[in-house]
Design a protein around this motif. Structure first.
Motif, PDB file in Angstrom:
ATOM      1  N   LEU B  44       0.835  -1.205   0.000  1.00  0.00           N
ATOM      2  CA  LEU B  44       0.000   0.000   0.000  1.00  0.00           C
ATOM      3  C   LEU B  44       0.870   1.256   0.000  1.00  0.00           C
ATOM      4  O   LEU B  44       0.613   2.214  -0.734  1.00  0.00           O
ATOM      5  N   GLY B  45       1.930   1.213   0.800  1.00  0.00           N
ATOM      6  CA  GLY B  45       2.842   2.362   0.875  1.00  0.00           C
ATOM      7  C   GLY B  45       3.513   2.605  -0.464  1.00  0.00           C
ATOM      8  O   GLY B  45       3.610   3.752  -0.937  1.00  0.00           O
ATOM      9  N   ILE B  47       2.407   1.825  -3.436  1.00  0.00           N
ATOM     10  CA  ILE B  47       1.431   2.366  -4.384  1.00  0.00           C
ATOM     11  C   ILE B  47       1.236   3.857  -4.132  1.00  0.00           C
ATOM     12  O   ILE B  47       1.236   4.676  -5.064  1.00  0.00           O
ATOM     13  N   ALA B  48       1.101   4.205  -2.866  1.00  0.00           N
ATOM     14  CA  ALA B  48       0.884   5.613  -2.529  1.00  0.00           C
ATOM     15  C   ALA B  48       2.076   6.456  -2.974  1.00  0.00           C
ATOM     16  O   ALA B  48       1.909   7.540  -3.550  1.00  0.00           O
ATOM     17  N   VAL B  49       3.284   5.938  -2.735  1.00  0.00           N
ATOM     18  CA  VAL B  49       4.481   6.691  -3.123  1.00  0.00           C
ATOM     19  C   VAL B  49       4.531   6.855  -4.639  1.00  0.00           C
ATOM     20  O   VAL B  49       4.770   7.952  -5.165  1.00  0.00           O
ATOM     21  N   LEU B  51       2.004   6.782  -6.822  1.00  0.00           N
ATOM     22  CA  LEU B  51       0.968   7.708  -7.285  1.00  0.00           C
ATOM     23  C   LEU B  51       1.348   9.151  -6.938  1.00  0.00           C
ATOM     24  O   LEU B  51       1.190  10.068  -7.747  1.00  0.00           O
ATOM     25  N   GLY B  52       1.860   9.325  -5.728  1.00  0.00           N
ATOM     26  CA  GLY B  52       2.239  10.674  -5.297  1.00  0.00           C
ATOM     27  C   GLY B  52       3.369  11.225  -6.149  1.00  0.00           C
ATOM     28  O   GLY B  52       3.347  12.380  -6.590  1.00  0.00           O
ATOM     29  N   LEU B 306      -4.390   8.982  -6.793  1.00  0.00           N
ATOM     30  CA  LEU B 306      -3.962   9.271  -5.425  1.00  0.00           C
ATOM     31  C   LEU B 306      -5.122   9.822  -4.601  1.00  0.00           C
ATOM     32  O   LEU B 306      -5.324   9.441  -3.446  1.00  0.00           O
ATOM     33  N   PHE B 309      -7.395   7.076  -3.763  1.00  0.00           N
ATOM     34  CA  PHE B 309      -6.725   6.268  -2.744  1.00  0.00           C
ATOM     35  C   PHE B 309      -6.929   6.896  -1.356  1.00  0.00           C
ATOM     36  O   PHE B 309      -7.289   6.212  -0.389  1.00  0.00           O
ATOM     37  N   LEU B 310      -6.709   8.209  -1.285  1.00  0.00           N
ATOM     38  CA  LEU B 310      -6.854   8.898   0.001  1.00  0.00           C
ATOM     39  C   LEU B 310      -8.311   8.896   0.450  1.00  0.00           C
ATOM     40  O   LEU B 310      -8.591   8.720   1.642  1.00  0.00           O
ATOM     41  N   THR B 312     -10.584   6.638  -0.245  1.00  0.00           N
ATOM     42  CA  THR B 312     -10.894   5.286   0.233  1.00  0.00           C
ATOM     43  C   THR B 312     -10.308   5.051   1.621  1.00  0.00           C
ATOM     44  O   THR B 312     -10.957   4.495   2.511  1.00  0.00           O
ATOM     45  N   LEU B 313      -9.065   5.521   1.789  1.00  0.00           N
ATOM     46  CA  LEU B 313      -8.398   5.388   3.080  1.00  0.00           C
ATOM     47  C   LEU B 313      -9.198   6.100   4.165  1.00  0.00           C
ATOM     48  O   LEU B 313      -9.412   5.581   5.265  1.00  0.00           O
TER      49      LEU B 313
END
Lengths: 294, 331
Positions: B44-45, B47-49, B51-52, B306, B309-310, B312-313
């Motif tokens: 997950l981390g 993916i976030a990195v 996308l960011g 992103l 993603f945020l 959903t989070l």
């Protein structure tokens, strides 16, 4: 059981006087209830009850009367069918998948297994207290007492009075009167069991079935519940399964001894409690009550 | 007594440090399960990195208007060079939330009813069949749900939408103007509902099946009907699990791409009228644009990813709070 064997047993019992017999002799005598049999109905009668779990024949041919206003103890070693039997008395037996029964259970002369019977009404009249205290944890103490009204959708004009009355009768009022809004799970095991008794009383049953109600409790709580049972028997018919023979001797008017000897569980003998513990007719009963096995 | 007095007050020792030395096999097992436990966090981390990193340029340029405006245009001149771009996700975000919310609103009651039926009413043979069908439904490809929704469900759903509009049209969200009833968020929501029913049903069924038997018996012994046992014992016990299952369903509905893309008429305009044929969601926007996007627009799509993603989070975080609050009470 022939008369011959009865006499033999009698002699043996005399020869080994048991302390249980003296306890039982001091126990309450039947028929001392104040309300009279009219308010209590004529009691509960089991007629040739058999029970099965799938193909396993667990209980064979038990016929037993529970006169109104009496306390009857069902004793016997584990696996003898006494719990199964008590569960046939208010149709809890049928919840177990594959469970079957034969025979009749008559409440006030009417078969509770008759087709078309509203089983919820039967269970209102024949309440039950289980081995493990099981208050509803999502409800407060007060709500637990009155939960039967909600569950059976009964109306009661004065719920506070009913709540107090039931808690008093169950011997719990003094301990919880200041915290009726606390959750049921906050009580000790013995208190929870008395809460369960109070809950069973709130729907005003004619008969109260108790399946080893003290087996998970300490001696102090057990004593309180036994006192409660004695008081309740003034106004209702009580059937109690117990592993504790002193308890049977202390609280019951009649005792029935169950035994499974290889085959299905059977009722070996029933009589007034004092007689079961002093002069049992059957050798096996005597062996059990004198602690030779079980 | 005299001996005790002679000793004087005993010194109170400080607590000992209690340690254990685990065996090698225990350490190894611990390492394996720790790896498993942390893997989801790592993935997950990453993916976030990713996308960011990809979307940072767009986010920096568009700023807050990336989530507050609704225009999504890429202007190119005749040589194919980008001359002007505007990226705004607002309509898609509203669409995402709207469709997912409709889906949960429809799916949860159906799923809870299904779970209650399976747990308390269905005969064992029927239960087995239904449970495997529901599991199969969960594994069904979403494009097929999309097609089915478009070709089979749409005509009926359009009729329901017209009914709702006729009788509840005075409520703003049920207004339809102009009268276009097909390819609306409502219909997308119904398709999404059908897609999340299996997951919500199987989680609810699982928690219902764990209702303590002694409580159920206590209720029956008090003369309760089956419905009352369910209402007073099973539902309070299962509430936390049902909320959790619903939130998993909500998460899936928010992230669903193909079915929404197939059913919904994607329009870059915020639309709160659920019966009106216009909407979209972030995931379907990404799918719509990805095929023909140039590298610069792809970055914008990464930024959109992103944001999704945020979102959903955030929704899952809220859900966890709700579960934590409501979960313990009936237990």
């Amino acid at each position: 059981m022939s008369f011959q064997s009865k006499n033999e047993n009698k002699e043996k019992a005399m020869a080994t006087p048991s302390s249980l017999a003296s306890v039982a002799a001091n126990a309450r005598k039947p028929g001392t209830n104040t309300l009279g049999t009219n308010a209590l109905g004529i009691g509960l009668e089991a007629r040739s009850v058999h029970a099965w779990f799938g193909k396993h024949h667990a209980l064979a041919n038990v016929s037993l009367d529970f006169p109104a206003g009496t306390v009857t103890a069902l004793i016997g070693p584990s696996g003898c069918g006494k719990s199964t039997f008590i569960r046939t008395l208010n149709r809890m037996h049928e919840f177990i998948p594959g469970a079957a029964m034969a025979g009749e259970v008559l409440l006030d002369g009417k078969d509770i297994y008759e087709p078309g019977t509203d089983v919820t009404k039967i269970r209102l009249k024949i309440g039950m207290v289980f081995q493990k205290p099981n208050p509803f944890p999502s409800m407060t103490i007060g709500e637990n007492v009155l939960s039967g009204l909600k569950l059976a959708q009964l109306k009661n004009a004065n719920k506070d009075d009913l709540m107090e009355e039931c808690l008093v009768r169950a011997g719990l009022w003094n301990e919880v009167k200041d915290r009726l809004n606390a959750h049921g799970g906050s009580l000790s095991g013995g208190q929870q069991q008395r809460l369960c008794i109070a809950r069973a009383l709130a729907v005003n049953p004619q008969v109260l079935l108790m399946d080893e109600p003290c087996s998970a409790l300490d001696p102090g709580s057990t004593l309180r519940i036994e006192e409660t049972i004695k008081e309740l028997s003034e106004t209702m018919t009580i059937v109690i399964v117990t592993h504790n023979m002193q308890q049977a001797a202390r609280v019951s008017d009649f005792t029935a001894f169950f035994l499974a000897d290889g085959g299905p569980g059977e009722m070996i003998e029933t009589a007034a409690t004092s007689q079961i513990f002093s002069q049992p007719r059957d050798q096996r009963t005597e062996n059990y009550v004198t602690g030779r096995f079980g | 007594m005299t001996m005790l007095e002679n000793k004087g007050p005993a010194a109170i020792p400080s607590p000992r440090e209690i340690t254990t030395e685990p065996r090698f096999s225990d350490k190894l097992f611990r390492a394996i399960v720790t790896t498993g436990g942390l893997s989801s966090l790592v993935i997950l981390g990453l993916i976030a990195v990713f996308l960011g990193y990809q979307g940072f340029e767009i986010l920096a340029k568009e700023g807050i208007s990336f989530i507050t405006t609704s225009e999504w245009t890429v202007e190119v001149d005749s040589f194919g060079t980008i001359t002007n771009t505007t990226f705004g996700l607002a309509a898609m975000l509203v669409g995402t939330i709207l469709c997912a919310f409709i889906a949960v609103l429809i799916a949860v009651p159906v799923s809870v009813a299904a779970a209650i039926f399976l747990s308390f009413y269905a005969p064992a043979s029927l239960k087995r069949v239904l449970v495997s069908i529901i599991d199969l439904m969960a594994a069904f490809p979403s494009i097929l749900f999309g097609f089915w929704g478009l070709f089979v469900l749409m005509p009926s759903a359009e009729y329901w939408a017209k009914l709702i509009n006729r009788y509840l049209g005075f409520i703003p969200i049920f207004e339809v103007d102009p009268p276009i009833f097909t390819r609306s968020p409502f219909i997308a929501g119904v398709v999404l509902a059908i897609m999340i029913i299996p997951i919500v049903t199987s989680i609810s069924r699982e928690v219902f099946s764990q209702t303590p038997l002694d409580r159920i018996q206590a209720a029956y012994a008090l003369g309760a009907t089956r419905w009352n046992v369910i209402r007073t014992v099973a539902l309070p016990y299962a509430r936390g699990g049902i909320v959790g299952g619903s939130m998993l369903g909500l998460g899936r509905a928010m992230g669903e791409t193909v079915a929404v893309y197939t059913v919904l008429n994607i329009v870059y305009q915020i639309n709160w009228q659920v019966l009106f044929g216009a909407g979209g969601n972030v995931a379907s926007l990404i799918l719509l644009k990805f095929g023909e996007a140039q590298p610069y627009e792809i970055k914008a799509l990464m930024a959109a990813g992103l944001v999704l993603f945020l979102l959903t989070l955030f929704v899952n975080f809220i859900a966890d709070q709700i579960v934590a609050k409501s979960g313990s009470k009936g237990r």
